[in-house]
Write an enzyme that holds these catalytic residues in place. Sequence first.
Site, PDB file in Angstrom:
ATOM      1  N   ARG A  69      77.174 -38.460  -5.014  1.00 29.15           N
ATOM      2  CA  ARG A  69      77.376 -38.696  -3.632  1.00 29.15           C
ATOM      3  C   ARG A  69      78.954 -38.546  -3.458  1.00 29.15           C
ATOM      4  NH1 ARG A  69      77.930 -43.704  -3.161  1.00 29.15           N
ATOM      5  NH2 ARG A  69      77.145 -44.487  -5.106  1.00 29.15           N
ATOM      6  N   TYR A 211      72.501 -32.341  -2.897  1.00 29.01           N
ATOM      7  CA  TYR A 211      72.255 -33.145  -3.847  1.00 29.01           C
ATOM      8  C   TYR A 211      71.969 -34.803  -3.457  1.00 29.01           C
ATOM      9  CZ  TYR A 211      72.402 -35.021  -8.615  1.00 29.01           C
ATOM     10  OH  TYR A 211      72.168 -35.879  -9.923  1.00 29.01           O
ATOM     11  N   LYS A 220      70.119 -43.403   0.802  1.00 28.05           N
ATOM     12  CA  LYS A 220      71.223 -44.347   1.273  1.00 28.05           C
ATOM     13  C   LYS A 220      71.691 -44.096   2.771  1.00 28.05           C
ATOM     14  CE  LYS A 220      72.054 -45.166  -3.086  1.00 28.05           C
ATOM     15  NZ  LYS A 220      71.862 -46.446  -3.623  1.00 28.05           N
ATOM     16  N   HIS A 240      70.960 -53.305  -0.721  1.00 31.75           N
ATOM     17  CA  HIS A 240      71.340 -52.302  -1.960  1.00 31.75           C
ATOM     18  C   HIS A 240      70.659 -53.036  -3.156  1.00 31.75           C
ATOM     19  CE1 HIS A 240      73.849 -49.783  -4.923  1.00 31.75           C
ATOM     20  NE2 HIS A 240      72.310 -49.200  -4.815  1.00 31.75           N
ATOM     21  N   SER A 262      76.621 -49.380  -8.416  1.00 35.63           N
ATOM     22  CA  SER A 262      76.127 -48.506  -8.994  1.00 35.63           C
ATOM     23  C   SER A 262      76.460 -48.617 -10.411  1.00 35.63           C
ATOM     24  CB  SER A 262      76.397 -47.137  -8.650  1.00 35.63           C
ATOM     25  OG  SER A 262      76.116 -47.040  -7.267  1.00 35.63           O
ATOM     26  N   CYS A 264      75.054 -50.491 -12.963  1.00 36.60           N
ATOM     27  CA  CYS A 264      75.157 -51.660 -13.711  1.00 36.60           C
ATOM     28  C   CYS A 264      73.719 -52.108 -14.259  1.00 36.60           C
ATOM     29  CB  CYS A 264      75.625 -52.730 -12.631  1.00 36.60           C
ATOM     30  SG  CYS A 264      77.405 -52.899 -12.346  1.00 36.60           S
ATOM     31  N   GLY A 265      72.900 -51.031 -14.163  1.00 37.29           N
ATOM     32  CA  GLY A 265      71.689 -51.122 -15.064  1.00 37.29           C
ATOM     33  C   GLY A 265      70.601 -51.894 -14.037  1.00 37.29           C
ATOM     34  N   THR A 267      68.049 -50.254 -12.462  1.00 41.71           N
ATOM     35  CA  THR A 267      66.837 -49.898 -12.864  1.00 41.71           C
ATOM     36  C   THR A 267      66.278 -50.679 -14.065  1.00 41.71           C
ATOM     37  OG1 THR A 267      67.282 -47.776 -11.697  1.00 41.71           O
ATOM     38  CG2 THR A 267      65.322 -47.667 -13.307  1.00 41.71           C
ATOM     39  N   ASN A 268      67.071 -50.654 -14.971  1.00 42.58           N
ATOM     40  CA  ASN A 268      66.728 -51.512 -16.350  1.00 42.58           C
ATOM     41  C   ASN A 268      66.102 -52.749 -16.037  1.00 42.58           C
ATOM     42  OD1 ASN A 268      67.542 -49.202 -17.738  1.00 42.58           O
ATOM     43  ND2 ASN A 268      69.482 -50.153 -18.357  1.00 42.58           N
ATOM     44  N   ASP A 287      66.107 -50.286  -6.005  1.00 44.09           N
ATOM     45  CA  ASP A 287      67.448 -49.867  -5.532  1.00 44.09           C
ATOM     46  C   ASP A 287      67.661 -50.351  -4.250  1.00 44.09           C
ATOM     47  OD1 ASP A 287      69.841 -48.284  -5.588  1.00 44.09           O
ATOM     48  OD2 ASP A 287      69.190 -46.903  -4.375  1.00 44.09           O
ATOM     49  N   ARG A 378      69.702 -36.848 -12.855  1.00 45.92           N
ATOM     50  CA  ARG A 378      68.701 -37.848 -12.425  1.00 45.92           C
ATOM     51  C   ARG A 378      67.255 -37.214 -12.611  1.00 45.92           C
ATOM     52  NH1 ARG A 378      70.969 -42.109  -8.990  1.00 45.92           N
ATOM     53  NH2 ARG A 378      73.040 -41.815  -9.346  1.00 45.92           N
TER      54      ARG A 378
HETATM   55  C1  OXD Z   1      73.847 -45.252  -6.393  1.00 47.01           C
HETATM   56  C2  OXD Z   1      72.317 -44.863  -6.562  1.00 47.01           C
HETATM   57  O1  OXD Z   1      74.659 -44.692  -6.585  1.00 47.01           O
HETATM   58  O2  OXD Z   1      71.490 -45.744  -6.413  1.00 47.01           O
HETATM   59  O3  OXD Z   1      73.712 -46.474  -6.063  1.00 47.01           O
HETATM   60  O4  OXD Z   1      72.227 -43.738  -6.607  1.00 47.01           O
HETATM   61 MN    MN Z   2      71.900 -47.388  -5.631  1.00 40.74          MN
END
Ligand code: OXD
Ligand code: MN
Length: 598
Positions: A69, A211, A220, A240, A262, A264-265, A267-268, A287, A378
């Site tokens: 981004r 991208y 976003k 978010h 962003s 900080c895990g 998705t985990n 997300d 990604r």
């Molecule tokens: C972020 C993403 O940067 O989800 O928050 O890609």
């Molecule tokens: Mn995000």
Amino acid sequence: MTKHKTLKQWVDSVAALCAPDSVYWCDGSREEYDRLVALMKKEGIATQLNPQKLPNSFLFRSDPSDVARVENRTYIASTSKDEAGPTNNWIDPVELKKTMSGLYAGCMKGRVMYVIPFSMGPIGSAISKIGIEITDSPYVVVNMHIMTRVGSKVLDVLGETGEFIPCLHSVGKPLAAGESDNGKWPCAPLDKKYIAHFPEERLIWSYGSGYGGNALLGKKCLALRIASVMARDEGWLAEHMLILSITSPAGIKKYIAAAFPSACGKTNLAMLIPTIPGWKVECIGDDIAWMKFGSDGRLYAINPEAGFFGVAPGTSTESNPNAMKSISKNTIFTNVALTQDNDVWWEGIGYDAPEGKIIDWNGKEWDRTKPAAHPNARFTAPARQCPAIAPEWEDPKGVPISAFLFGGRRPSTVPLVYETFSWQHGVFTAATIGSEVTAAALDLKAGTVRRDPFAMLPFCGYNMGDYLAHWLSFSSRTDEAKLPKIYCVNWFRKSADNKWLWPGFGDNSRVLKWIFERLEGKAKGVESPIGVLPARDALDLAGLAIPPGNIDELLKVSGPEWRAELPSMRDHFNAIGPRMPKALYHELQKLEERLASI
Ligand code: OXD
Ligand code: MN
């Protein structure tokens, strides 16, 4: 095609401006996806990965100048600068449109202009929104196929007069007659990139980047920046946040939404596998969450996306087995490394890079002293491929949220978990979360806390003060008892000798269990000046091999450390400016008073 007059007019006007060779309306079919990927393979942009290891999966490499981004080229072009507020870049919309129209003129020469009808959220859900993205990038089309719901069904729901959010995107690289990209990722130089939002018009214009969030405009740009403005105006929330469900051994299921900056895990956490027996966690989204009130006065959330656009480096069978299974087929990889047998590899994948020639994210033979994958490399994978996806993840009604979690990376000061005292105190806590700066790369001194309210700093489409006021207003929109309870978590606390105090990952289920039991009115808590902490015996630590001293450290609230936070919280509020809600200054003062006792 469509009978929607406004849509047709918009598409015609964009085609007249951008001058593509042809216009193509996407139908969202598998055949369309395969055809575009085949085209990109032929043009040398896509590499087919080993079909035995990663069926129907492809690798793309972006230009080294187009890998993330671009916050400093992202604009909220509201009519007045004040509306965008001090946390957003602003350009007068008339001026910005003039500049960008100049760039768009003829920018699609030599290319196909794709029209992508997409739904954010299950098609036809009352919480969903329809967008139309126009793009000259087939890479964007195939990613949108995975990340959103694309195609003719969306046009059917739109009908002849339905509302849609126009999203215009160009890579900003016209082609001369007979010229092709020839294997090179098309984009414009940084000073020509613009990711522009016109919030009053609900309009998105993106130019020069191909991208991620700069180009997949549903994510976003629409689902956060424009949707946050719509949510303010219409009385809902666009956040978010990941959404997960947690089910107890007794079969009771609750839903939690959680915001972290962003990296900080998120998705985990969204896909974690509990380490405590009998408990189950399922994923609804990783997300973004859109939330509206149901007729029962509770907040119901949907995941507006249909896929995961996750960071590859650090993702492994150990850190996130469900993510690894989600990306085992039908996946697009961008900027990861390629092994000799056409498999993918990245730093933190859980095993050493195999022998033999490895091609790095730049497309060159890997120099083993440098990263093989870009740190922001990604994967784009369908959410339905996640083994932990909740069966109700596409329920158009959404799922009722019982708790919000907020967190950041805080090596000191912030305990593992605490419950806030009230909605207003919870909003205060979320307004002050942040992460400690560890890399010297940023201008900030290491150890400085970069506060990121609600993890929305880069994604709020209007004045941050008004955004916080919008959150505060929810306690008067319903019975406060029906609102989710608000918690602060911190998986990243370290010991004095710089070691992680908490194992994190699957063991975060222990924290979720305490929250679950608090919501049931069962788990014991201990009041502190910052909130309610778990009583020492209320946190399930069975089978966890960490020194008991760590738990004391993890749950410690230090008066001096917390008092040292207060000036930076005040500075942060002051920086938000005159629209900063007074109620949050009041919460700051109350915190200061409570801290006087320790
Ligand atoms: C972020 C993403 O940067 O989800 O928050 O890609
Ligand atoms: Mn995000």
